[in-house]
Design an enzyme around this catalytic site. Structure first.
Site, mmCIF file in Angstrom:
data_model
loop_
_atom_site.group_PDB
_atom_site.id
_atom_site.type_symbol
_atom_site.label_atom_id
_atom_site.label_comp_id
_atom_site.label_asym_id
_atom_site.label_seq_id
_atom_site.Cartn_x
_atom_site.Cartn_y
_atom_site.Cartn_z
ATOM 1 N N LYS A 22 0.827 -1.212 0.000
ATOM 2 C CA LYS A 22 0.000 0.000 0.000
ATOM 3 C C LYS A 22 0.862 1.264 0.000
ATOM 4 O O LYS A 22 0.620 2.174 -0.771
ATOM 5 C CB LYS A 22 -0.926 0.030 1.232
ATOM 6 C CG LYS A 22 -1.915 -1.115 1.304
ATOM 7 C CD LYS A 22 -2.893 -0.948 2.466
ATOM 8 C CE LYS A 22 -2.260 -0.967 3.845
ATOM 9 N NZ LYS A 22 -1.650 -2.265 4.231
ATOM 10 N N ARG A 97 -9.569 1.181 8.674
ATOM 11 C CA ARG A 97 -9.206 -0.196 9.000
ATOM 12 C C ARG A 97 -10.320 -0.903 9.759
ATOM 13 O O ARG A 97 -10.189 -2.072 10.079
ATOM 14 C CB ARG A 97 -7.949 -0.212 9.855
ATOM 15 C CG ARG A 97 -6.660 -0.534 9.064
ATOM 16 C CD ARG A 97 -5.531 -0.399 10.041
ATOM 17 N NE ARG A 97 -4.332 -1.088 9.728
ATOM 18 C CZ ARG A 97 -3.244 -0.519 9.235
ATOM 19 N NH1 ARG A 97 -3.252 0.744 8.882
ATOM 20 N NH2 ARG A 97 -2.143 -1.219 9.070
ATOM 21 N N ARG A 136 11.868 -5.390 4.575
ATOM 22 C CA ARG A 136 11.695 -4.023 4.070
ATOM 23 C C ARG A 136 12.325 -2.951 4.959
ATOM 24 O O ARG A 136 12.454 -3.126 6.164
ATOM 25 C CB ARG A 136 10.234 -3.727 3.781
ATOM 26 C CG ARG A 136 9.370 -3.578 4.989
ATOM 27 C CD ARG A 136 7.924 -3.404 4.577
ATOM 28 N NE ARG A 136 7.092 -3.115 5.723
ATOM 29 C CZ ARG A 136 5.789 -2.924 5.677
ATOM 30 N NH1 ARG A 136 5.144 -2.977 4.529
ATOM 31 N NH2 ARG A 136 5.114 -2.663 6.780
ATOM 32 N N ARG A 170 11.147 -0.568 10.517
ATOM 33 C CA ARG A 170 10.089 -0.347 11.507
ATOM 34 C C ARG A 170 10.168 -1.347 12.648
ATOM 35 O O ARG A 170 10.455 -2.523 12.428
ATOM 36 C CB ARG A 170 8.719 -0.461 10.829
ATOM 37 C CG ARG A 170 8.366 0.775 10.048
ATOM 38 C CD ARG A 170 7.131 0.599 9.231
ATOM 39 N NE ARG A 170 6.035 -0.095 9.904
ATOM 40 C CZ ARG A 170 4.826 -0.207 9.384
ATOM 41 N NH1 ARG A 170 4.563 0.339 8.216
ATOM 42 N NH2 ARG A 170 3.888 -0.858 10.021
ATOM 43 N N ARG A 181 -0.634 -8.607 13.186
ATOM 44 C CA ARG A 181 -1.196 -7.601 12.256
ATOM 45 C C ARG A 181 -2.081 -8.270 11.200
ATOM 46 O O ARG A 181 -3.092 -7.711 10.780
ATOM 47 C CB ARG A 181 -0.063 -6.797 11.611
ATOM 48 C CG ARG A 181 0.570 -5.816 12.614
ATOM 49 C CD ARG A 181 1.965 -5.382 12.218
ATOM 50 N NE ARG A 181 1.998 -4.576 11.023
ATOM 51 C CZ ARG A 181 3.104 -4.333 10.324
ATOM 52 N NH1 ARG A 181 4.263 -4.851 10.706
ATOM 53 N NH2 ARG A 181 3.052 -3.591 9.260
HETATM 54 P P1 AMP Z 1 0.808 0.719 8.932
HETATM 55 O O1 AMP Z 1 1.978 1.648 8.780
HETATM 56 O O2 AMP Z 1 -0.376 1.158 8.093
HETATM 57 O O3 AMP Z 1 1.174 -0.712 8.699
HETATM 58 O O4 AMP Z 1 0.321 0.831 10.447
HETATM 59 C C1 AMP Z 1 1.178 0.482 11.511
HETATM 60 C C2 AMP Z 1 0.366 0.314 12.780
HETATM 61 O O5 AMP Z 1 -0.279 1.561 13.107
HETATM 62 C C3 AMP Z 1 -0.770 -0.691 12.701
HETATM 63 O O6 AMP Z 1 -0.326 -2.026 12.940
HETATM 64 C C4 AMP Z 1 -1.713 -0.175 13.780
HETATM 65 O O7 AMP Z 1 -1.228 -0.508 15.071
HETATM 66 C C5 AMP Z 1 -1.588 1.339 13.619
HETATM 67 N N1 AMP Z 1 -2.567 1.880 12.639
HETATM 68 C C6 AMP Z 1 -2.300 2.469 11.451
HETATM 69 N N2 AMP Z 1 -3.421 2.854 10.839
HETATM 70 C C7 AMP Z 1 -4.436 2.494 11.664
HETATM 71 C C8 AMP Z 1 -5.854 2.592 11.601
HETATM 72 N N3 AMP Z 1 -6.457 3.143 10.525
HETATM 73 N N4 AMP Z 1 -6.571 2.102 12.634
HETATM 74 C C9 AMP Z 1 -5.980 1.554 13.723
HETATM 75 N N5 AMP Z 1 -4.655 1.407 13.851
HETATM 76 C C10 AMP Z 1 -3.882 1.876 12.827
#
Ligand code: AMP
Length: 227
Positions: A22, A97, A136, A170, A181
């Site tokens: 994404k 989400r 990554r 990360r 996740r």
């Molecule tokens: P990402 O960078 O999109 O993979 O997000 C990393 C982490 O941030 C996720 O595993 C969640 O803990 C939190 N997170 C990001 N976006 C959301 C969202 N829309 N709702 C809830 N938690 C989020």
């Protein structure tokens, strides 16, 4: 599409499990179509780094691979969407989400007569995701994404995009957290595929292939959505 809809900025959503690409694809679409990429993951990581109240509440949840509360994420997204650059149109990466978030987004857009233009589901197999995520990393200067196997910089140790020489990984990109996740994705986020299908704005794309092939498919979908 009616004349009124044409003048509204596009609101595109990328749906998909962690590691589906994404972020990488959203950045490419941002450049190509002049959209603004909004990643709630990036916004939350910035809040954690800044030590804000939201960041402090989110840190442990993110490290466990679980979802941060709807309340916090919706507030962060709403603030960011209110910034002037978002009038160019946005591509949402990692939001919504949950169904609660999707409804909050619909309500927020409705206040300015907008709607979600297209939600694109990046379809991948879980087994592939762990390999993708564990390799990554990103440029610490500009955020360009790389992968130990699939995308290495043309000159070792130097970012192709900005020439930066520092890279970062990360904290939640490890096998244990990735498993959590993926569970969160299937339980809480995958139902949004049906949600957007019911609104007739869903497009599906196979995201198992090469980055450039996936990018071509997405450009076609986004080009059509913006024409
Ligand atoms: P990402 O960078 O999109 O993979 O997000 C990393 C982490 O941030 C996720 O595993 C969640 O803990 C939190 N997170 C990001 N976006 C959301 C969202 N829309 N709702 C809830 N938690 C989020």
């Amino acid at each position: 599409m009616d004349a009124e809809t044409l003048t509204r900025p596009a609101v595109l959503i990328l749906l998909g499990p962690p590691g589906a690409g994404k972020g990488t694809q959203a950045r490419m679409l941002e450049d190509k179509f002049g959209l603004v990429q909004l990643s709630t993951g990036d916004l939350l990581r910035a809040a954690v780094a800044a030590g804000t109240e939201a960041g402090l509440a989110a840190k442990a949840v993110m490290e466990a691979g679980e979802l941060v509360s709807d309340e916090i994420v919706i507030a962060i997204l709403r603030d960011r969407m209110a910034e002037p650059d978002c009038t160019k149109g946005v591509i949402l990466d990692g939001f919504p989400r949950t169904t609660v978030q999707a409804k909050a987004l619909d309500d927020l857009l409705a206040t300015s007569g907008q709607k979600v233009s297209t939600a694109i589901s990046l379809e991948v197999e879980d087994a592939e995701m762990v390999t993708r995520i564990s390799g990554r990393y990103t440029c610490a200067m500009c955020g360009e994404g790389y992968h130990d196997t699939f995308k290495i910089p043309a000159v070792e140790g130097k970012c192709d995009n900005c020439g930066g020489t520092e890279f970062k990984r990360r904290a939640d990109d490890n096998a244990e957290t990735v498993a959590a996740r993926l569970v969160a994705y299937h339980a809480q986020t995958a139902p949004l595929i049906t949600y957007y299908d019911a609104q007739s704005v869903l497009k599906r794309t196979d995201a198992m292939g090469q980055i450039d092939d996936i990018a071509r498919d997405l450009e076609e979908i986004v080009g059509a959505a913006m024409s």
